[in-house]
Design a protein around this motif. Structure first.
Motif, PDB file in Angstrom:
ATOM      1  N   HIS A 214      -6.709  11.244  -4.833  1.00 52.43           N
ATOM      2  CA  HIS A 214      -5.693  12.143  -5.384  1.00 52.43           C
ATOM      3  C   HIS A 214      -4.375  11.402  -5.576  1.00 52.43           C
ATOM      4  O   HIS A 214      -3.464  11.922  -6.200  1.00 52.43           O
ATOM      5  N   LEU A 216      -2.138   9.021  -7.320  1.00 51.31           N
ATOM      6  CA  LEU A 216      -2.141   8.404  -8.646  1.00 51.31           C
ATOM      7  C   LEU A 216      -1.725   6.946  -8.628  1.00 51.31           C
ATOM      8  O   LEU A 216      -2.204   6.159  -9.435  1.00 51.31           O
ATOM      9  N   SER A 217      -0.834   6.567  -7.699  1.00 50.70           N
ATOM     10  CA  SER A 217      -0.414   5.166  -7.676  1.00 50.70           C
ATOM     11  C   SER A 217      -1.556   4.274  -7.207  1.00 50.70           C
ATOM     12  O   SER A 217      -1.737   3.173  -7.717  1.00 50.70           O
ATOM     13  N   VAL A 218      -2.324   4.758  -6.237  1.00 46.63           N
ATOM     14  CA  VAL A 218      -3.455   3.979  -5.732  1.00 46.63           C
ATOM     15  C   VAL A 218      -4.503   3.807  -6.828  1.00 46.63           C
ATOM     16  O   VAL A 218      -5.012   2.708  -7.063  1.00 46.63           O
ATOM     17  N   LYS A 220      -4.086   3.982 -10.017  1.00 46.92           N
ATOM     18  CA  LYS A 220      -3.552   3.095 -11.055  1.00 46.92           C
ATOM     19  C   LYS A 220      -3.715   1.643 -10.633  1.00 46.92           C
ATOM     20  O   LYS A 220      -4.067   0.777 -11.434  1.00 46.92           O
ATOM     21  N   HIS A 221      -3.457   1.381  -9.375  1.00 44.15           N
ATOM     22  CA  HIS A 221      -3.516   0.003  -8.914  1.00 44.15           C
ATOM     23  C   HIS A 221      -4.922  -0.571  -9.030  1.00 44.15           C
ATOM     24  O   HIS A 221      -5.113  -1.690  -9.490  1.00 44.15           O
TER      25      HIS A 221
ATOM     26  N   ASP B 188      -0.910  19.389  -2.798  1.00 41.00           N
ATOM     27  CA  ASP B 188      -1.155  18.569  -3.979  1.00 41.00           C
ATOM     28  C   ASP B 188       0.144  18.171  -4.657  1.00 41.00           C
ATOM     29  O   ASP B 188       1.157  18.835  -4.492  1.00 41.00           O
ATOM     30  N   VAL B 189       0.084  17.108  -5.462  1.00 39.80           N
ATOM     31  CA  VAL B 189       1.333  16.593  -6.067  1.00 39.80           C
ATOM     32  C   VAL B 189       2.092  17.617  -6.884  1.00 39.80           C
ATOM     33  O   VAL B 189       3.313  17.686  -6.794  1.00 39.80           O
ATOM     34  N   PRO B 261       1.520   0.611  -3.682  1.00 38.75           N
ATOM     35  CA  PRO B 261       1.137   0.377  -5.072  1.00 38.75           C
ATOM     36  C   PRO B 261       2.173   1.054  -5.973  1.00 38.75           C
ATOM     37  O   PRO B 261       2.545   2.187  -5.725  1.00 38.75           O
ATOM     38  N   LYS B 262       2.673   0.333  -6.956  1.00 38.51           N
ATOM     39  CA  LYS B 262       3.700   0.902  -7.821  1.00 38.51           C
ATOM     40  C   LYS B 262       3.056   1.472  -9.081  1.00 38.51           C
ATOM     41  O   LYS B 262       2.233   0.805  -9.708  1.00 38.51           O
ATOM     42  N   ILE B 263       3.487   2.652  -9.437  1.00 40.70           N
ATOM     43  CA  ILE B 263       2.839   3.306 -10.568  1.00 40.70           C
ATOM     44  C   ILE B 263       3.299   2.723 -11.902  1.00 40.70           C
ATOM     45  O   ILE B 263       2.581   2.754 -12.881  1.00 40.70           O
ATOM     46  N   GLU B 265       4.327  -0.491 -12.398  1.00 36.60           N
ATOM     47  CA  GLU B 265       4.296  -1.944 -12.495  1.00 36.60           C
ATOM     48  C   GLU B 265       2.875  -2.448 -12.428  1.00 36.60           C
ATOM     49  O   GLU B 265       1.998  -1.816 -11.875  1.00 36.60           O
ATOM     50  N   GLU B 267       0.500  -5.363 -11.003  1.00 37.11           N
ATOM     51  CA  GLU B 267       0.488  -6.461 -10.052  1.00 37.11           C
ATOM     52  C   GLU B 267      -0.962  -6.774  -9.728  1.00 37.11           C
ATOM     53  O   GLU B 267      -1.823  -5.912  -9.770  1.00 37.11           O
ATOM     54  N   LEU B 270      -1.905  -6.518  -3.833  1.00 32.54           N
ATOM     55  CA  LEU B 270      -0.920  -5.808  -3.037  1.00 32.54           C
ATOM     56  C   LEU B 270      -0.523  -6.657  -1.836  1.00 32.54           C
ATOM     57  O   LEU B 270      -1.349  -7.336  -1.249  1.00 32.54           O
TER      58      LEU B 270
END
Lengths: 322, 338
Positions: A214, A216-218, A220-221, B188-189, B261-263, B265, B267, B270
């Motif tokens: 859930h 999103l940054s993970v 995406k990575h 949730d977000v 983790p950057k959304i 950028e 890379e 990590l």
């Protein structure tokens, strides 16, 4: 272009809702409702969505840990929904899963050696010595020590337990691993260790992952392509850079704008959605997102949008693009 | 400064377990000003929740006990208060919301019942007046059809709605300080964005000071004015949100930010801090973070650094900021740039 390892066509999983005195079926929950996608060999497909959107059910239905109601799952061109459970058991050698909660997914009464050795035994490695050697090898692969084999799960931290879960999944050299929220129970500093490990293993053993999360940054990575689910349906699927830079579905746009970013200078137009996710037992007519969509049109309330390609390999289910 | 509303001074909360004494909060000091949002950040087991429970005097005793230190709220030291005085403060002047909105509401009472109880505990209102106030509060936190929801039970509401009810309850007596312990972690977000938006509004409109406890640096960036970073029961760094996120001083904070983790950028790999979070122990010598720190030198393993003041309300618990070790700091800074 690598060839697809897994093809999912119109996958459905409905759970019956029973009620009344006789426990008759009074309704159904459409946990996964007509989801189609393909996974190519060696890629990482991320699946994101909020709780209750059906992402975990999809993951389990792919392995037939939950029997799908309808649809087709082709693993290396073989339809696995129609084969016998014995054939399926043999096939699971190639398809493995890593679970979210490293505290609940390891048997507390078994030693690490037994936990990791069990899939080896099940798939025919009968010699105890061979198993022992393989367990030691696996522990080193995931960054633990061979002497950890004689310990019990409670003697490990969350991150180490997740490493054990990964070692167990790797035991039989699978081709595909379904990762169901593998890092969401972990602290940030440990999370990055596990993500790096998973990437290394992918490169080392040429694995394919379906990465369900859930965060999103993970996703995406780690992912190559990302699919977004909402209320049992896949609403958007595209290459990760494409989906994060050019999201088409209003839900994806809102989801991305809602992620808090650890940068105080970051200025964004935040889209705050109204209301909650509707219940999947009584989904809205037409587009499932129309009750919360800021760009809702009349057609959305009646017609279900088709999941269609709009641009290069960018699939979206929205009337704005149909 | 005169507008300090809550100040912790060298707070020690220890747990006395079969396995020995555990200093869960080990000398924590910080200030909260009127109308300010301060974040306490750290990973699990760093003592951030115990700190917040200590302020409310809600640490289960036994096994937990505030061993020493002061919690100054306005002109009083809360540590000296008896339970009866504390009840007048709790909910009335300092309110708290918890992480798990399902377990913090009583499942066998209606929403209205629980809200009215909280309001009448602190305000002399009739049942009807309190009910009207409860409906008003539910509207304030954005619950639709609040006159119906008030007669519903917690299980009939979604997670986001329950957290709104908790906020309504916390805000019903116009507290001056709101302690929010991971208020959005279970959500949730898209729902998290709604709740954060609501909390920001309350902070601005009612001028409530918020102490936000979280592990999510993204939430911190969105919400906070100042940040306190905790590790293994101690404050390791303090500063404004920009200072902490843009120019972190303590190696732990640096590592934490780099491992996200950057959304936006790209890379390849990590960064990760080796090892796992240290559990607080009584016999710890040296810097708690030293075993995982890439800059650690001999002194770090021998004595625990004090919290070096770098500027007003800007500090770092690291020998790199000790004047004697100045040379080392410059060395490290060039090192991390390259």
């Amino acid at each position: 272009m690598s060839k697809p390892i897994l093809e999912v066509n119109h996958l459905k999983k409905y759970f019956d809702v029973k009620g009344g005195v006789f426990g008759r079926k009074v309704g159904e929950v459409k946990a996964v409702d007509d989801v189609s996608f393909t996974v190519n060999e060696g890629e990482i497909l991320g699946i994101v969505g909020e709780s209750g959107c059906g992402k975990s059910t999809t993951g389990k239905a792919l392995l037939r840990l939950i029997e799908p109601t309808d649809g087709e799952v082709k693993f290396e061109d073989q339809d696995i929904t129609s084969i016998s459970s014995e054939q399926m058991r043999l096939l699971r050698k190639d398809m493995q899963i890593i679970f979210q909660d490293p505290y609940a997914s390891l048997n507390p009464r078994h030693t690490v050696e037994k936990i990791i050795g069990e899939p080896l035994l099940v798939h025919g490695m009968n010699s105890k010595e061979e198993r022992k050697a393989r367990v030691k090898e696996l522990l080193e692969v995931v960054g633990l020590r061979p002497y950890h084999a004689s310990r019990y799960p409670h003697q490990f931290s969350g991150g180490q337990r997740q490493r054990i879960g990964i070692a167990r999944a790797l035991a039989n050299n699978p081709k595909l691993i379904i990762c169901d929220e593998p890092v969401s129970a972990l602290d940030v500093s440990v999370q990055s260790q596990i993500l790096n490990l998973m990437e290394d293993l992918r490169n080392q053993f040429n694995l394919t992952y379906i990465f369900i999360a859930h965060d999103l940054s993970v996703v995406k990575h780690i992912s190559d392509r990302v699919g977004v689910m909402y209320l049992g349906k896949m609403v958007e699927l595209a290459d990760k850079d494409e989906i994060y830079e050019n999201p088409k579905h209003p839900y994806t746009q809102a989801l991305l704008s809602a992620v808090p970013v650890a940068d105080p200078d970051e200025e964004r137009d935040r889209i705050i959605l109204e209301g909650d996710v509707p219940s999947p037992s009584n989904p809205p007519s037409g587009c499932p997102f129309h009750t919360r969509c800021p760009l809702v049109m009349d057609v959305c309330k009646e017609d279900k949008p088709q999941f269609k390609e709009d641009g290069d390999q960018h699939f979206v289910a929205c009337h704005l693009y149909n | 400064m005169s507008d300090v509303i809550l100040e912790l001074k060298d707070l020690h909360t220890h747990f006395f377990t079969d396995g020995g004494e555990v200093p869960a909060v080990d000398g924590v000091s910080f200030k909260l000003h009127k109308g300010e949002v301060v974040g306490i950040v750290g990973e699990s087991g760093c003592g951030k929740s115990v700190t917040s429970l200590s302020i409310m005097q809600l640490v289960p005793n036994p096994p937990g006990k505030i061993v020493r230190g002061e919690i100054n709220f306005k002109d009083d030291n809360l540590v000296n208060f008896r339970e009866k005085r504390m009840k007048q403060i709790r909910g009335n002047e300092i309110a708290m919301i918890f992480q798990e909105p399902m377990t913090s509401l009583n499942p066998v009472y209606t929403i209205g019942n629980q809200l009215v109880e909280a309001i009448r505990m602190h305000r002399k209102l009739s049942k009807n007046e309190a009910r009207a106030k409860a409906i008003e509060m539910l509207q304030l936190v954005g619950i639709p059809r609040s006159d119906e929801v008030i007669d519903e039970y917690p299980h009939q509401l979604s997670g986001g709605m329950r957290q709104r009810v908790m906020i309504a309850m916390a805000m019903s007596c116009d507290p001056e300080v709101l302690i929010a312990d991971e208020p959005t972690t279970a959500l949730d977000v898209t729902i998290q964005a709604q709740i954060l938006d609501l909390m920001r509004k309350l902070n601005q409109e009612q001028d409530t000071a918020i102490l936000l406890i979280t592990h999510d640096l993204g939430v911190v960036a969105e919400m906070c004015d100042r940040v306190v970073v905790m590790y293994s029961g101690q404050v390791v760094e303090e500063g404004t949100v920009r200072e902490i996120l843009k120019d972190p001083k303590h190696p732990y904070t640096k590592g934490l930010i780099r491992s996200l983790p950057k959304i936006h950028e790209k890379e390849q790999k990590l960064y990760s801090i080796p090892g796992t979070v240290a559990k607080p122990t009584m016999d710890a010598t040296g810097c708690r973070f030293a075993p995982r720190c890439e800059f650690a030198f001999d002194r770090c393993f021998k004595e625990n650094p004090e919290l070096y003041q770098l500027a007003n309300e800007r500090s770092s618990r690291c020998f790199l900021y000790d004047n004697e070790e100045r040379g080392v700091e410059e060395h490290v800074q060039t090192d991390s740039r390259g």
